[in-house]
Design an enzyme around this catalytic site. Structure first.
Site, PDB file in Angstrom:
ATOM      1  N   HIS A   1       1.847   0.142 -13.561  1.00 33.02           N
ATOM      2  CA  HIS A   1       2.589  -0.543 -13.876  1.00 33.02           C
ATOM      3  C   HIS A   1       4.314   0.176 -13.688  1.00 33.02           C
ATOM      4  O   HIS A   1       4.343   0.454 -14.424  1.00 33.02           O
ATOM      5  CB  HIS A   1       2.264  -1.993 -15.129  1.00 33.02           C
ATOM      6  CG  HIS A   1       2.502  -2.693 -15.076  1.00 33.02           C
ATOM      7  ND1 HIS A   1       2.402  -3.905 -14.706  1.00 33.02           N
ATOM      8  CD2 HIS A   1       4.201  -3.193 -15.490  1.00 33.02           C
ATOM      9  CE1 HIS A   1       3.099  -5.002 -14.824  1.00 33.02           C
ATOM     10  NE2 HIS A   1       4.314  -4.295 -15.763  1.00 33.02           N
TER      11      HIS A   1
ATOM     12  N   MET B   1      -3.619  -7.524  -7.105  1.00 34.63           N
ATOM     13  CA  MET B   1      -3.604  -9.041  -7.892  1.00 34.63           C
ATOM     14  C   MET B   1      -4.845  -9.024  -7.947  1.00 34.63           C
ATOM     15  O   MET B   1      -4.314 -11.456  -8.055  1.00 34.63           O
ATOM     16  CB  MET B   1      -2.948  -9.466  -7.006  1.00 34.63           C
ATOM     17  CG  MET B   1      -1.203  -8.505  -6.490  1.00 34.63           C
ATOM     18  SD  MET B   1       0.008  -8.378  -7.460  1.00 34.63           S
ATOM     19  CE  MET B   1       0.405  -9.451  -7.768  1.00 34.63           C
TER      20      MET B   1
ATOM     21  N   GLY C   1       0.768  -1.432   0.174  1.00 35.53           N
ATOM     22  CA  GLY C   1       0.796   0.031  -0.045  1.00 35.53           C
ATOM     23  C   GLY C   1       1.018   1.437   0.217  1.00 35.53           C
ATOM     24  O   GLY C   1       0.355   2.521   0.046  1.00 35.53           O
ATOM     25  N   SER C   2       1.939   1.368  -0.655  1.00 33.70           N
ATOM     26  CA  SER C   2       2.766   2.256  -0.494  1.00 33.70           C
ATOM     27  C   SER C   2       2.590   3.346  -1.515  1.00 33.70           C
ATOM     28  O   SER C   2       2.006   4.700  -1.246  1.00 33.70           O
ATOM     29  CB  SER C   2       4.486   2.010  -0.308  1.00 33.70           C
ATOM     30  OG  SER C   2       4.029   2.118  -1.987  1.00 33.70           O
ATOM     31  N   ASN C   3       2.145   2.837  -2.759  1.00 36.36           N
ATOM     32  CA  ASN C   3       0.965   3.680  -3.745  1.00 36.36           C
ATOM     33  C   ASN C   3      -0.180   4.396  -2.640  1.00 36.36           C
ATOM     34  O   ASN C   3      -0.416   5.705  -3.269  1.00 36.36           O
ATOM     35  CB  ASN C   3       0.837   3.050  -5.156  1.00 36.36           C
ATOM     36  CG  ASN C   3       2.508   3.036  -5.572  1.00 36.36           C
ATOM     37  OD1 ASN C   3       2.441   4.512  -6.616  1.00 36.36           O
ATOM     38  ND2 ASN C   3       2.210   2.008  -5.999  1.00 36.36           N
TER      39      ASN C   3
ATOM     40  N   ASP D   1      -3.704  -5.091 -18.213  1.00 37.15           N
ATOM     41  CA  ASP D   1      -2.097  -3.939 -18.882  1.00 37.15           C
ATOM     42  C   ASP D   1      -1.878  -3.711 -20.234  1.00 37.15           C
ATOM     43  O   ASP D   1      -1.269  -3.249 -20.717  1.00 37.15           O
ATOM     44  CB  ASP D   1      -0.535  -4.757 -18.335  1.00 37.15           C
ATOM     45  CG  ASP D   1      -0.331  -5.505 -17.094  1.00 37.15           C
ATOM     46  OD1 ASP D   1      -1.068  -4.600 -16.198  1.00 37.15           O
ATOM     47  OD2 ASP D   1       0.282  -6.643 -17.260  1.00 37.15           O
TER      48      ASP D   1
ATOM     49  N   GLU E   1     -10.466  -4.044 -20.162  1.00 33.28           N
ATOM     50  CA  GLU E   1     -10.978  -5.769 -20.551  1.00 33.28           C
ATOM     51  C   GLU E   1      -9.623  -6.422 -20.461  1.00 33.28           C
ATOM     52  O   GLU E   1      -9.799  -7.231 -19.498  1.00 33.28           O
ATOM     53  CB  GLU E   1     -11.716  -6.057 -21.158  1.00 33.28           C
ATOM     54  CG  GLU E   1     -12.794  -5.290 -21.104  1.00 33.28           C
ATOM     55  CD  GLU E   1     -14.111  -4.694 -21.495  1.00 33.28           C
ATOM     56  OE1 GLU E   1     -12.428  -3.608 -21.654  1.00 33.28           O
ATOM     57  OE2 GLU E   1     -14.721  -4.122 -21.258  1.00 33.28           O
TER      58      GLU E   1
ATOM     59  N   ASN F   1      -4.781   2.275 -14.008  1.00 30.52           N
ATOM     60  CA  ASN F   1      -3.411   1.749 -13.261  1.00 30.52           C
ATOM     61  C   ASN F   1      -2.571   1.633 -13.318  1.00 30.52           C
ATOM     62  O   ASN F   1      -2.104   2.529 -14.130  1.00 30.52           O
ATOM     63  CB  ASN F   1      -4.198  -0.173 -13.894  1.00 30.52           C
ATOM     64  CG  ASN F   1      -3.335  -1.403 -13.088  1.00 30.52           C
ATOM     65  OD1 ASN F   1      -2.811  -1.113 -11.857  1.00 30.52           O
ATOM     66  ND2 ASN F   1      -2.196  -1.916 -13.837  1.00 30.52           N
TER      67      ASN F   1
HETATM   68  C1  GRF Z   1       3.596  -0.725  -7.596  1.00 26.59           C
HETATM   69  O1  GRF Z   1       4.278  -1.466  -8.055  1.00 26.59           O
HETATM   70  C2  GRF Z   1       2.966  -1.002  -8.475  1.00 26.59           C
HETATM   71  O2  GRF Z   1       3.524  -0.196  -9.937  1.00 26.59           O
HETATM   72  C3  GRF Z   1       2.131  -2.089  -9.248  1.00 26.59           C
HETATM   73  O3  GRF Z   1       2.409  -3.008  -7.192  1.00 26.59           O
HETATM   74  C4  GRF Z   1       3.307  -2.761  -6.488  1.00 26.59           C
HETATM   75  C5  GRF Z   1       2.009  -2.234  -5.715  1.00 26.59           C
HETATM   76  O4  GRF Z   1       3.092  -1.373  -4.553  1.00 26.59           O
HETATM   77  N1  GRF Z   1       0.991  -2.400  -9.551  1.00 26.59           N
HETATM   78  P1  GRF Z   1       2.529  -0.941  -3.222  1.00 26.59           P
HETATM   79  O5  GRF Z   1       1.354  -2.042  -2.208  1.00 26.59           O
HETATM   80  O6  GRF Z   1       1.295   0.844  -3.295  1.00 26.59           O
HETATM   81  O7  GRF Z   1       3.400  -0.544  -2.116  1.00 26.59           O
END
Ligand code: GRF
Length: 191
Positions: free
Chosen positions: A104, A85, A12-14, A145, A142, A102
């Site tokens: 990536h 995921m 969850g760092s993002n 990525d 759909e 999303n």
């Molecule tokens: C990130 O690298 C994002 O690009 C990918 O999953 C990771 C999630 O990291 N889709 P976090 O849980 O936000 O730390």
């Protein structure tokens, strides 16, 4: 007020970067965090930040009416998938077309698709001898990525770099750009 809903399965760092970015912004907030992983650290973040969260099993994600109701109750304007995921069901993709993005950790279309997540992406990039990598923020459609790309940012890979150092550089790009792209979308196309 514009509301962001984050779907995440891991650290969850993002999610945290987005929450922090909008902390002092009166007109945007994260109103909901959804995870499919009861052990995800993102739930702790939600608790600390007093953000409504929900654990949704992979099966329950297909309960169209309930999920859409929860999202509309939290007045969700934009869904951000940040390390979620699981492929999002089609009904959700349709309902939030142009309003779901999303992130990536590579320069798509390279190193994307099923099974390409976390350190595996950076390992593949290093094994291929790439001299640069980066991030891709894209709309969700759909196909895994493959939605329209909104933004890509690159970083150089220096000789002898490790998976961890590449991962750190990519993460820094993610934390900087994801909140800003969300803000831009909310200000422009989604106003
Ligand atoms: C990130 O690298 C994002 O690009 C990918 O999953 C990771 C999630 O990291 N889709 P976090 O849980 O936000 O730390």
């Amino acid at each position: 007020m514009k509301n962001i809903c984050i779907f995440a399965s891991g650290a969850g760092s993002n999610a945290k970067a987005i929450i922090d970015y909008f902390k002092d912004t009166p007109h945007v907030r994260v109103s909901l965090i959804i995870t499919n992983n009861p052990a995800a650290n993102v739930l702790r973040i939600a608790q600390q930040e007093k953000i409504v969260s929900a654990i949704v099993s992979n099966r329950f994600l297909h309960e169209q009416q309930t999920i859409l109701k929860v999202l509309s109750e939290q007045k969700c304007d934009l869904i951000v998938l940040a390390g979620f995921m699981k492929q999002v069901p089609d009904y959700l993709v349709k309902e939030y077309k142009g309003r779901m993005i999303n992130i990536h950790p590579s320069l798509l279309p390279k190193y994307g698709g099923k099974g390409m997540f976390g350190k595996r992406v950076h390992e593949a990039v290093l094994n291929a001898g790439e001299s640069k990598t980066g991030i891709t923020i894209h709309y969700v459609n759909e196909e895994y990525d493959k939605g329209e790309i909104i933004l890509q940012k690159e970083t150089d890979i220096l000789p002898g770099e490790s998976v961890d150092s590449v991962s750190g550089k990519v993460q820094a790009l993610e934390h900087y750009w994801l909140p800003r792209v969300a803000e831009n979308l909310l200000q422009t196309t989604l106003h």
